[in-house]
Design a protein around this motif. Structure first.
Motif, PDB file in Angstrom:
ATOM      1  N   VAL A 161     -59.041  22.546   2.465  1.00 22.36           N
ATOM      2  CA  VAL A 161     -60.184  23.097   1.743  1.00 22.36           C
ATOM      3  C   VAL A 161     -59.673  23.789   0.488  1.00 22.36           C
ATOM      4  O   VAL A 161     -58.765  24.608   0.541  1.00 22.36           O
ATOM      5  CB  VAL A 161     -60.980  24.087   2.619  1.00 22.36           C
ATOM      6  CG1 VAL A 161     -62.118  24.706   1.816  1.00 22.36           C
ATOM      7  CG2 VAL A 161     -61.519  23.385   3.854  1.00 22.36           C
ATOM      8  N   VAL A 162     -60.261  23.410  -0.641  1.00 20.41           N
ATOM      9  CA  VAL A 162     -59.933  24.009  -1.930  1.00 20.41           C
ATOM     10  C   VAL A 162     -61.233  24.492  -2.559  1.00 20.41           C
ATOM     11  O   VAL A 162     -62.128  23.677  -2.822  1.00 20.41           O
ATOM     12  CB  VAL A 162     -59.219  22.995  -2.860  1.00 20.41           C
ATOM     13  CG1 VAL A 162     -58.963  23.608  -4.217  1.00 20.41           C
ATOM     14  CG2 VAL A 162     -57.943  22.482  -2.219  1.00 20.41           C
ATOM     15  N   LYS A 163     -61.333  25.796  -2.739  1.00 19.74           N
ATOM     16  CA  LYS A 163     -62.524  26.402  -3.350  1.00 19.74           C
ATOM     17  C   LYS A 163     -63.805  25.954  -2.653  1.00 19.74           C
ATOM     18  O   LYS A 163     -64.792  25.612  -3.296  1.00 19.74           O
ATOM     19  CB  LYS A 163     -62.582  26.106  -4.839  1.00 19.74           C
ATOM     20  CG  LYS A 163     -61.427  26.704  -5.611  1.00 19.74           C
ATOM     21  CD  LYS A 163     -61.545  26.427  -7.085  1.00 19.74           C
ATOM     22  CE  LYS A 163     -60.354  27.044  -7.815  1.00 19.74           C
ATOM     23  NZ  LYS A 163     -60.381  26.774  -9.228  1.00 19.74           N
ATOM     24  N   GLY A 164     -63.773  25.929  -1.329  1.00 20.17           N
ATOM     25  CA  GLY A 164     -64.949  25.593  -0.540  1.00 20.17           C
ATOM     26  C   GLY A 164     -65.251  24.118  -0.421  1.00 20.17           C
ATOM     27  O   GLY A 164     -66.264  23.740   0.156  1.00 20.17           O
ATOM     28  N   GLU A 165     -64.374  23.267  -0.953  1.00 22.67           N
ATOM     29  CA  GLU A 165     -64.595  21.818  -0.898  1.00 22.67           C
ATOM     30  C   GLU A 165     -63.562  21.156  -0.005  1.00 22.67           C
ATOM     31  O   GLU A 165     -62.369  21.460  -0.093  1.00 22.67           O
ATOM     32  CB  GLU A 165     -64.490  21.201  -2.291  1.00 22.67           C
ATOM     33  CG  GLU A 165     -65.582  21.653  -3.220  1.00 22.67           C
ATOM     34  CD  GLU A 165     -65.501  20.952  -4.555  1.00 22.67           C
ATOM     35  OE1 GLU A 165     -65.919  19.772  -4.624  1.00 22.67           O
ATOM     36  OE2 GLU A 165     -65.017  21.573  -5.512  1.00 22.67           O
ATOM     37  N   LEU A 166     -64.020  20.222   0.815  1.00 28.98           N
ATOM     38  CA  LEU A 166     -63.117  19.449   1.657  1.00 28.98           C
ATOM     39  C   LEU A 166     -62.358  18.444   0.806  1.00 28.98           C
ATOM     40  O   LEU A 166     -62.944  17.723  -0.001  1.00 28.98           O
ATOM     41  CB  LEU A 166     -63.903  18.692   2.733  1.00 28.98           C
ATOM     42  CG  LEU A 166     -63.116  17.670   3.553  1.00 28.98           C
ATOM     43  CD1 LEU A 166     -62.025  18.357   4.385  1.00 28.98           C
ATOM     44  CD2 LEU A 166     -64.050  16.869   4.445  1.00 28.98           C
ATOM     45  N   GLU A 167     -61.054  18.444   0.995  1.00 28.95           N
ATOM     46  CA  GLU A 167     -60.193  17.418   0.411  1.00 28.95           C
ATOM     47  C   GLU A 167     -59.315  16.893   1.536  1.00 28.95           C
ATOM     48  O   GLU A 167     -59.177  17.528   2.572  1.00 28.95           O
ATOM     49  CB  GLU A 167     -59.315  18.008  -0.700  1.00 28.95           C
ATOM     50  CG  GLU A 167     -60.095  18.476  -1.898  1.00 28.95           C
ATOM     51  CD  GLU A 167     -59.206  19.049  -3.004  1.00 28.95           C
ATOM     52  OE1 GLU A 167     -57.966  19.019  -2.854  1.00 28.95           O
ATOM     53  OE2 GLU A 167     -59.766  19.520  -4.003  1.00 28.95           O
ATOM     54  N   TRP A 168     -58.720  15.758   1.321  1.00 31.60           N
ATOM     55  CA  TRP A 168     -57.776  15.184   2.275  1.00 31.60           C
ATOM     56  C   TRP A 168     -56.423  15.092   1.583  1.00 31.60           C
ATOM     57  O   TRP A 168     -56.322  14.517   0.515  1.00 31.60           O
ATOM     58  CB  TRP A 168     -58.253  13.805   2.734  1.00 31.60           C
ATOM     59  CG  TRP A 168     -59.536  13.852   3.495  1.00 31.60           C
ATOM     60  CD1 TRP A 168     -60.799  13.669   3.010  1.00 31.60           C
ATOM     61  CD2 TRP A 168     -59.686  14.115   4.889  1.00 31.60           C
ATOM     62  NE1 TRP A 168     -61.720  13.797   4.010  1.00 31.60           N
ATOM     63  CE2 TRP A 168     -61.070  14.069   5.184  1.00 31.60           C
ATOM     64  CE3 TRP A 168     -58.793  14.379   5.923  1.00 31.60           C
ATOM     65  CZ2 TRP A 168     -61.574  14.280   6.458  1.00 31.60           C
ATOM     66  CZ3 TRP A 168     -59.310  14.589   7.204  1.00 31.60           C
ATOM     67  CH2 TRP A 168     -60.678  14.539   7.454  1.00 31.60           C
ATOM     68  N   GLU A 169     -55.399  15.671   2.217  1.00 32.61           N
ATOM     69  CA  GLU A 169     -54.057  15.605   1.636  1.00 32.61           C
ATOM     70  C   GLU A 169     -53.179  14.716   2.496  1.00 32.61           C
ATOM     71  O   GLU A 169     -53.278  14.697   3.721  1.00 32.61           O
ATOM     72  CB  GLU A 169     -53.445  16.988   1.459  1.00 32.61           C
ATOM     73  CG  GLU A 169     -53.048  17.691   2.729  1.00 32.61           C
ATOM     74  CD  GLU A 169     -52.404  19.050   2.465  1.00 32.61           C
ATOM     75  OE1 GLU A 169     -52.097  19.362   1.312  1.00 32.61           O
ATOM     76  OE2 GLU A 169     -52.242  19.779   3.436  1.00 32.61           O
TER      77      GLU A 169
END
Length: 173
Positions: A161-169
């Motif tokens: 989660v980056v700044k409240g947004e889901l990302e996939w790493e």
């Protein structure tokens, strides 16, 4: 399944949660099915009746997909099928239902004949094996929910989660 995803997103990725679309109208699903001459698999239909897509730059499975609305599924399917008289089975088949956009082009799809998922990119064609194949749309959604809840990778991708947004790493070096 959606409840698990929604709970996780609401607590951990509220920006992504707010982008989830409201339920599809049954009429929109029926119109898409009629235009395509196909019946959506039950798990895809149930998902659309919960959320008509992931929203713009919203929720989708790893690594970079966004779930599509019923209307977007229909228009993407029509575009991929061309004029309907020239289905090219070596790269696209009218029995495949795109359900998620790739942010860099292409789609995830479900094959109505087998229920399995796969991936399509113009440059590469269809991928029917490997990381993008799941036994069903529901199996993919379950694995995604499990990955969100546990933080464990799903086929080489971990939720972040980056700044409240889901990302996939990527977990691959």
């Amino acid at each position: 399944m959606w409840r698990r995803v929604e709970r996780w997103l609401a607590r951990r990725a509220p920006v992504t949660f707010k982008r989830l679309r409201p339920p599809a109208r049954p009429l929109d699903i029926a119109r898409s099915e009629a235009a395509m001459g196909l019946r959506f698999p039950h798990d895809l239909r149930a998902s659309l009746l919960r959320h008509d897509g992931g929203g713009s730059w919203g929720f989708g499975p790893a690594p970079f997909y966004e779930l599509m609305s019923a209307k977007d599924i229909r228009s993407e399917w029509k575009m991929l099928c061309g004029d309907g008289n020239d289905l090219l089975d070596d790269w696209w088949n009218g029995h495949l239902i795109p359900f998620a956009y790739a942010n860099d082009g292409g789609n995830l799809f479900v094959d109505t004949r087998t229920g399995k998922t796969g991936e399509f990119f113009n440059e590469e064609g269809l991928t029917l094996e490997g990381d993008v194949v799941w036994p069903s749309y529901l199996a993919l959604l379950k694995a995604t929910a499990r990955s969100l809840e546990t933080g464990r990778p799903i086929r080489g991708w971990r939720p972040k989660v980056v700044k409240g947004e889901l990302e996939w790493e990527s977990t691959r070096g």
